[in-house]
Design a protein around this motif. Structure first.
Motif, PDB file in Angstrom:
ATOM      1  N   ARG A 246     -65.593  70.317   1.159  1.00 38.31           N
ATOM      2  CA  ARG A 246     -66.867  70.776   1.713  1.00 38.31           C
ATOM      3  C   ARG A 246     -67.399  69.739   2.694  1.00 38.31           C
TER       4      ARG A 246
ATOM      5  N   ARG B 277     -73.902  73.189   9.473  1.00 41.92           N
ATOM      6  CA  ARG B 277     -74.197  73.717   8.151  1.00 41.92           C
ATOM      7  C   ARG B 277     -73.121  73.266   7.163  1.00 41.92           C
TER       8      ARG B 277
ATOM      9  N   ASP C  74     -67.727  69.663  -4.999  1.00 39.67           N
ATOM     10  CA  ASP C  74     -67.168  70.974  -4.681  1.00 39.67           C
ATOM     11  C   ASP C  74     -65.791  71.179  -5.294  1.00 39.67           C
TER      12      ASP C  74
ATOM     13  N   GLN D 159     -70.779  83.988  13.740  1.00 38.24           N
ATOM     14  CA  GLN D 159     -71.908  83.051  13.732  1.00 38.24           C
ATOM     15  C   GLN D 159     -71.750  81.945  14.785  1.00 38.24           C
TER      16      GLN D 159
ATOM     17  N   ARG E  54     -70.518  73.725   4.573  1.00 37.95           N
ATOM     18  CA  ARG E  54     -69.680  74.862   4.218  1.00 37.95           C
ATOM     19  C   ARG E  54     -68.496  74.411   3.366  1.00 37.95           C
ATOM     20  N   SER E  55     -68.137  75.280   2.416  1.00 34.02           N
ATOM     21  CA  SER E  55     -66.975  75.014   1.567  1.00 34.02           C
ATOM     22  C   SER E  55     -65.738  75.635   2.194  1.00 34.02           C
ATOM     23  N   MET E  56     -64.597  74.991   1.987  1.00 41.18           N
ATOM     24  CA  MET E  56     -63.347  75.481   2.573  1.00 41.18           C
ATOM     25  C   MET E  56     -62.213  75.331   1.582  1.00 41.18           C
TER      26      MET E  56
ATOM     27  N   GLN F 107     -69.985  69.301   6.672  1.00 39.66           N
ATOM     28  CA  GLN F 107     -70.839  69.880   7.704  1.00 39.66           C
ATOM     29  C   GLN F 107     -69.973  70.476   8.811  1.00 39.66           C
TER      30      GLN F 107
ATOM     31  N   ARG G 240     -64.058  81.815   1.085  1.00 40.72           N
ATOM     32  CA  ARG G 240     -64.546  80.683   1.888  1.00 40.72           C
ATOM     33  C   ARG G 240     -64.212  80.909   3.356  1.00 40.72           C
ATOM     34  N   ASP G 241     -65.091  80.433   4.216  1.00 43.55           N
ATOM     35  CA  ASP G 241     -65.019  80.781   5.637  1.00 43.55           C
ATOM     36  C   ASP G 241     -64.039  79.943   6.447  1.00 43.55           C
TER      37      ASP G 241
ATOM     38  N   LEU H  13     -67.665  83.808  10.070  1.00 43.43           N
ATOM     39  CA  LEU H  13     -68.010  82.523  10.693  1.00 43.43           C
ATOM     40  C   LEU H  13     -67.792  82.582  12.196  1.00 43.43           C
TER      41      LEU H  13
END
Length: 447
Positions: A111, A125, A236, A171, A127-129, A113, A217-218, A168
């Motif tokens: 996880r 933001r 995470d 966004q 975000r988890s991956m 930014q 996850r994105d 994503l």
């Protein structure tokens, strides 16, 4: 003849609009309540990759320490569904060119930014991956909107590349083709190789149980990129250790016996499973001999369906909800049957007159059967409409579930209509039987 009986049925419905409307509404509510719950349960319990139900397997190594508490499954000791970095690397290297293995992938998490490179730092933001291997994408049939997965060469070198979700991509790049564009992950620059196309396996089987019914996850990056850049987010990552390393560095964590990685394989054929299990048993024996695997428990593999069952990824309360909903449908049908009895009883004079002029009991049964059929069809179609509205409402309430779980397909819609017709027909048998038993002589005397 059938058209004639339908005409009589429609005339009868028009003569008793309130009673007929009540029966239609009862059927509508009963069908909608049962089908909303059944649809959600049915969609949640479907196999995510039915064409690979025997070939995709999750490896379970008996790596628990003798000091480590273990979970029991059906009264037996259970091996962990995760493994150490050392074991994951050993298994991965052993079958890089094996004829048994079609695809294999280690799965970790991280996880950080995230922002597009053109965005200011304030737009980043957290975000988890997932950190995976190249084979993750073809093994789990991940569809792509733009581009492809990163290459095997990028996988082996641990290049700073990424696959992002269409959500994503919308966004960060307004839904445009972002292949070749760059995003910032903390202080690292990642180049996008592909954008997934609405990939929502249900349940999300390939990682931990708590993420079974949340959106994927994105971002996904190469597993080796995580290792080479020492990317580790304690908050995470799910990991289990008997004793966490005293020196809290990434290298000591990798060398520890902490389990934190999933390891999935896809065999070329289901017939190759015994041979792979033989390899796994040999590896298990070697580790036991080296003093690493301390428990007297064999390592094993589980296919997706077995893993879903073991981890109880399908909530038991959804099955209970289905039983309650269908029980409610039975109550509705019993009420509908009561109304039919009342309606057909009030038509006893008409039945007596028809019998007197030559109509057989079979003719009367056909007439009332057609009336029941017409009411059930109307109630079934209205039930479908109410089911659709109910599923739309459920999407706003059950926000933790993917939207596709609450969508009715054509087979389910057909089932709802058939259920309305069949159940109504069954529950109408008693009222129809009572109606055809009317004696013409007694009714004619009272007229």
């Amino acid at each position: 003849m059938f058209q004639y009986y339908l005409k009589l049925a429609w005339i009868s419905i028009r003569k008793t609009p309130v009673l007929s409307l009540l029966m239609v509404l009862i059927i509508t509510v009963g069908i909608a309540a049962s089908m909303v719950t059944y649809t959600i349960n049915y969609m949640m319990t479907q196999h995510p990759i039915p064409n690979k139900h025997d070939t995709v397997q999750l490896i379970h190594l008996s790596s628990w320490s003798s000091e480590q508490p273990y979970r029991e499954l059906d009264g037996k000791e259970d091996a962990p569904s995760m493994m150490t970095y050392q074991d994951a690397e050993n298994l991965f290297s052993a079958h890089k060119t094996s004829p048994l293995i079609k695809h294999q992938s280690i799965i970790g998490t991280y996880r950080d930014q995230i922002r597009a490179i053109h965005q200011p730092v304030t737009d980043a933001r957290l975000r988890s991956m997932l950190t995976v291997n190249h084979d993750f994408f073809p093994m789990f049939d991940v569809p792509f909107l733009f581009g492809t997965a990163w290459s095997k060469q990028a996988d082996e070198k641990g290049e700073l590349v990424a696959v992002i979700s269409s959500k994503l991509n919308e966004q960060l790049f307004n839904g445009e083709n972002s292949v070749g564009k760059q995003i910032m992950m903390g202080n690292l620059i990642l180049t996008i190789s592909g954008v997934t196309d609405n990939w929502l396996p249900t349940p999300k089987f390939y990682y931990v149980r708590t993420e079974s019914f949340v959106n994927p996850r994105d971002i996904m990056i190469p597993f080796k990129s995580q290792i080479q850049n020492e990317l580790f987010a304690k908050s995470d990552t799910r990991y289990y250790c008997v004793n966490y390393p005293t020196v809290q560095s990434f290298s000591t964590f990798l060398a520890s016996n902490c389990v934190w990685l999933h390891f999935w394989i896809e065999l070329n054929s289901a017939t190759d499973l015994p041979q792979y299990n033989n390899f796994l048993n040999n590896y298990d024996a070697q580790q036991k001999q080296a003093g690493r695997f301390e428990r007297d428990l064999a390592s094993y593999t589980l296919n997706i369906e077995e893993y879903l069952t073991r981890e109880k990824m399908i909530p038991e309360d959804t099955k209970l909800a289905v039983w309650l909903a269908f029980s409610f449908l039975v109550v509705c049908l019993l009420n509908c049957m009561s109304l039919m009895l009342n309606k057909f009883y009030n038509k006893r004079a008409e039945v007596g007159l028809r019998r007197a002029v030559g109509a057989s009991r079979q003719n009367i049964a056909y007439q009332f059967g057609c009336e029941t059929l017409l009411i059930s069809i109307i109630g079934g179609f209205l039930g479908l409409l109410l089911t659709k509205l109910g599923l739309l409402a459920a999407q706003n309430v059950l926000t933790f579930l993917p939207q596709q779980v609450m969508e009715m397909n054509l087979p389910l819609a057909s089932m709802a209509l058939i259920l309305a017709i069949v159940s109504c027909s069954i529950f109408s048998l008693w009222p129809i039987y009572k109606a055809i038993k009317v004696q013409p002589s007694s009714q004619l005397k009272s007229m």
